[in-house]
Write an enzyme that holds these catalytic residues in place. Structure first.
Site, PDB file in Angstrom:
ATOM      1  N   SER A 150     -13.102   4.133   4.339  1.00 34.32           N
ATOM      2  CA  SER A 150     -13.729   3.877   5.568  1.00 34.32           C
ATOM      3  C   SER A 150     -14.950   4.752   6.107  1.00 34.32           C
ATOM      4  O   SER A 150     -14.741   5.970   5.493  1.00 34.32           O
ATOM      5  CB  SER A 150     -12.768   3.994   6.931  1.00 34.32           C
ATOM      6  OG  SER A 150     -11.920   2.906   6.997  1.00 34.32           O
ATOM      7  N   ASP A 184       0.850  -1.095  -0.005  1.00 38.20           N
ATOM      8  CA  ASP A 184      -0.054  -0.129  -0.165  1.00 38.20           C
ATOM      9  C   ASP A 184       0.741   1.190   0.125  1.00 38.20           C
ATOM     10  O   ASP A 184       1.815   1.358   0.873  1.00 38.20           O
ATOM     11  CB  ASP A 184      -0.834  -0.141   1.311  1.00 38.20           C
ATOM     12  CG  ASP A 184      -1.981   1.164   1.424  1.00 38.20           C
ATOM     13  OD1 ASP A 184      -2.568   1.188   0.241  1.00 38.20           O
ATOM     14  OD2 ASP A 184      -2.465   1.349   2.376  1.00 38.20           O
ATOM     15  N   HIS A 185       0.592   2.127  -1.003  1.00 37.39           N
ATOM     16  CA  HIS A 185       1.310   3.457  -0.864  1.00 37.39           C
ATOM     17  C   HIS A 185       2.893   3.230  -0.936  1.00 37.39           C
ATOM     18  O   HIS A 185       3.640   3.934  -0.158  1.00 37.39           O
ATOM     19  CB  HIS A 185       1.029   4.396   0.179  1.00 37.39           C
ATOM     20  CG  HIS A 185      -0.521   4.662   0.302  1.00 37.39           C
ATOM     21  ND1 HIS A 185      -0.787   5.918  -0.731  1.00 37.39           N
ATOM     22  CD2 HIS A 185      -1.500   4.489   0.760  1.00 37.39           C
ATOM     23  CE1 HIS A 185      -2.208   6.034  -0.537  1.00 37.39           C
ATOM     24  NE2 HIS A 185      -2.545   5.101   0.273  1.00 37.39           N
ATOM     25  N   GLY A 245      -7.972   8.251   7.200  1.00 37.57           N
ATOM     26  CA  GLY A 245      -8.153   8.596   8.548  1.00 37.57           C
ATOM     27  C   GLY A 245      -9.486   8.907   8.722  1.00 37.57           C
ATOM     28  O   GLY A 245     -10.410   8.398   8.141  1.00 37.57           O
ATOM     29  N   GLU A 305      -1.349   5.963  -8.666  1.00 37.09           N
ATOM     30  CA  GLU A 305      -2.224   7.110  -8.161  1.00 37.09           C
ATOM     31  C   GLU A 305      -2.173   8.393  -8.735  1.00 37.09           C
ATOM     32  O   GLU A 305      -1.062   8.653  -8.969  1.00 37.09           O
ATOM     33  CB  GLU A 305      -2.318   6.990  -6.722  1.00 37.09           C
ATOM     34  CG  GLU A 305      -3.065   8.206  -6.083  1.00 37.09           C
ATOM     35  CD  GLU A 305      -3.229   8.401  -4.588  1.00 37.09           C
ATOM     36  OE1 GLU A 305      -3.022   7.095  -4.039  1.00 37.09           O
ATOM     37  OE2 GLU A 305      -3.571   9.328  -3.963  1.00 37.09           O
ATOM     38  N   ASP A 312       3.227   5.110  -5.433  1.00 36.80           N
ATOM     39  CA  ASP A 312       2.219   6.154  -5.063  1.00 36.80           C
ATOM     40  C   ASP A 312       3.072   7.396  -5.608  1.00 36.80           C
ATOM     41  O   ASP A 312       3.687   7.993  -4.825  1.00 36.80           O
ATOM     42  CB  ASP A 312       1.763   6.183  -3.762  1.00 36.80           C
ATOM     43  CG  ASP A 312       1.023   7.490  -3.276  1.00 36.80           C
ATOM     44  OD1 ASP A 312       0.859   8.413  -4.239  1.00 36.80           O
ATOM     45  OD2 ASP A 312       0.485   7.807  -2.244  1.00 36.80           O
ATOM     46  N   ASN A 368     -10.331   0.538  -0.333  1.00 34.70           N
ATOM     47  CA  ASN A 368      -9.223   0.460   0.959  1.00 34.70           C
ATOM     48  C   ASN A 368      -9.804   0.828   2.118  1.00 34.70           C
ATOM     49  O   ASN A 368     -10.494   1.738   2.477  1.00 34.70           O
ATOM     50  CB  ASN A 368      -8.055   1.382   0.609  1.00 34.70           C
ATOM     51  CG  ASN A 368      -7.351   0.877  -0.559  1.00 34.70           C
ATOM     52  OD1 ASN A 368      -7.372  -0.134  -1.280  1.00 34.70           O
ATOM     53  ND2 ASN A 368      -6.240   1.522  -0.699  1.00 34.70           N
TER      54      ASN A 368
HETATM   55  P1  13P Z   1      -9.115   4.498   5.402  1.00 30.91           P
HETATM   56  O1  13P Z   1      -8.316   5.599   6.365  1.00 30.91           O
HETATM   57  O2  13P Z   1     -10.620   5.354   5.071  1.00 30.91           O
HETATM   58  O3  13P Z   1      -9.412   3.417   6.180  1.00 30.91           O
HETATM   59  O4  13P Z   1      -8.386   4.358   4.128  1.00 30.91           O
HETATM   60  C1  13P Z   1      -7.263   3.417   4.154  1.00 30.91           C
HETATM   61  C2  13P Z   1      -6.625   3.481   2.617  1.00 30.91           C
HETATM   62  O5  13P Z   1      -6.956   4.073   1.855  1.00 30.91           O
HETATM   63  C3  13P Z   1      -5.210   2.732   2.806  1.00 30.91           C
HETATM   64  O6  13P Z   1      -4.393   2.663   1.654  1.00 30.91           O
HETATM   65  O1  G3H Z   2      -2.951   4.466   3.734  1.00 25.58           O
HETATM   66  C1  G3H Z   2      -3.129   4.819   4.934  1.00 25.58           C
HETATM   67  C2  G3H Z   2      -3.253   3.551   5.854  1.00 25.58           C
HETATM   68  O2  G3H Z   2      -4.192   3.649   6.728  1.00 25.58           O
HETATM   69  C3  G3H Z   2      -2.018   3.062   6.359  1.00 25.58           C
HETATM   70  O3  G3H Z   2      -1.711   3.824   7.457  1.00 25.58           O
HETATM   71  O4  G3H Z   2       0.705   4.423   7.263  1.00 25.58           O
HETATM   72  O5  G3H Z   2      -0.728   4.449   9.623  1.00 25.58           O
HETATM   73  O6  G3H Z   2      -0.013   2.306   8.252  1.00 25.58           O
HETATM   74  P1  G3H Z   2      -0.466   3.672   8.331  1.00 25.58           P
HETATM   75 ZN    ZN Z   3      -4.710   4.967   0.984  1.00 30.06          ZN
END
Ligand code: 13P
Ligand code: G3H
Ligand code: ZN
Length: 309
Positions: A214, A82-83, A181, A134, A104, A254
């Site tokens: 979320s 992720d990212h 978040g 992205e 990303d 996500n």
């Molecule tokens: P949320 O913070 O909305 O759960 O998004 C998570 C996310 O996009 C992880 O890449």
């Molecule tokens: O992209 C954001 C996700 O919620 C991951 O968050 O970097 O705190 O693990 P984090």
């Molecule tokens: Zn994300």
């Protein structure tokens, strides 16, 4: 059963009214809660690992835990970065056995985003790994309040089409008003569905990804606060908006914050209600169950993803 790419999952989901849940994982209990839920729901599954997760749990643990989840559950699972911040982290994850990586490059200008994305696509595809990129910037709570600000931050449909054609990327994360978040909107939640439809019309075969998806369910925020938390004014994307997005090309949704809230609410409650208990398995077990029921809810009621295996 194995670690698999998201290629087949997306091909099946695209243009149907369901999406794959991509859930962030940070430890064993979170992985088990998610995987148990996906198994019961017979749902395709993406487990994703952020830079923060790698720092917290250490890369080898996360990969081995997800491999263990494949063995234990008998499910095919896509293991996704992720990212990914740059080429090097994406390469490391490809080499470590991830089946999908996100580069990303949204912090870069268009041409630099294309350059770095292409570099990752070349390496990943050579190794049988798929790539998410992205385009556009996820809006913060103060951003994107007017049309000019939206055009400056949200994904431009024509650019999305050019970006995909020039990079060969497998899926594209779009910016239409979500953010990461628990504090996504100050007033009424707003997503730019017209923009999403335009993007999907221009690149109908490209699976789209919704980050920051979320919902920040008030019941879970309230439970955190009831048991000693302090999370005022949290607000997420209403679940009916996610269902709507899924109808317009969004194949990957996500979710991290809702898992955090579910686990924290339950752990707080357990500890406060059981002051004599000091076995971590008791409160972590309660947290694991909370993750499981949140993921079951997401799959069946928000992603329409049950019985899709
Ligand atoms: P949320 O913070 O909305 O759960 O998004 C998570 C996310 O996009 C992880 O890449
Ligand atoms: O992209 C954001 C996700 O919620 C991951 O968050 O970097 O705190 O693990 P984090
Ligand atoms: Zn994300």
């Amino acid at each position: 059963m194995a670690l698999v790419t998201s290629k087949e999952m997306f091909a099946k989901a695209l243009n149907q009214d369901y999406a794959i849940g991509a859930f962030n994982v940070n430890n064993m209990e979170i992985i088990q809660g998610i995987v148990d839920a996906a198994k019961e729901e017979k749902a395709p599954l993406i487990l994703q690992v952020s830079a923060g997760a790698r720092k917290y749990a250490r890369p080898a643990y996360l990969v081995k835990l997800v491999e263990a989840a494949v063995i234990d559950s008998g499910l095919d699972i896509c293991l996704h970065l992720d990212h990914g911040e740059n080429f090097d982290i994406c390469k490391t994850c490809v080499d470590d056995g991830f089946t999908s990586v996100m580069i990303d490059g949204s912090k870069y200008e268009f041409e630099e985003n294309i350059r770095v994305t292409k570099e990752v696509v070349e390496y990943a595809h050579d190794h049988g790994v798929v790539v998410e990129a992205e385009l556009g910037k996820l809006a913060g709570i103060e951003d994107a309040v007017n049309v000019d600000a939206r055009n400056a931050t949200f994904t431009v449909p024509e650019e999305a089409a050019e970006f995909v054609a020039r990079t060969g990327v497998d899926s594209l994360a779009v910016a239409i008003g979500t953010s990461h978040g628990a504090y996504k909107f100050k007033g009424t939640p707003y997503l730019d569905f017209e923009r999403l439809k335009e993007i999907h019309n221009l690149i109908p075969d490209v699976p789209l990804v919704l980050h920051g998806a979320s919902t920040v369910l008030p019941e879970f925020v309230a439970r955190c606060n009831q048991y000693g938390g302090n999370i005022p004014g949290a607000q997420g994307v209403p679940e009916e908006m996610i269902l709507e997005a899924v109808k317009h090309g969004v194949c990957k949704v996500n979710i991290d914050t809702d898992l955090r809230l579910a686990m924290t609410a339950e752990v707080r409650k357990f500890i406060q209600e059981n002051p004599a208990e000091f076995d971590p398995r008791k409160f972590l077990g309660a947290g694991r169950e909370a993750i499981k029921s949140m993921v079951k809810h997401k799959i069946s009621d928000v992603l329409n993803g049950s019985n899709k295996l």
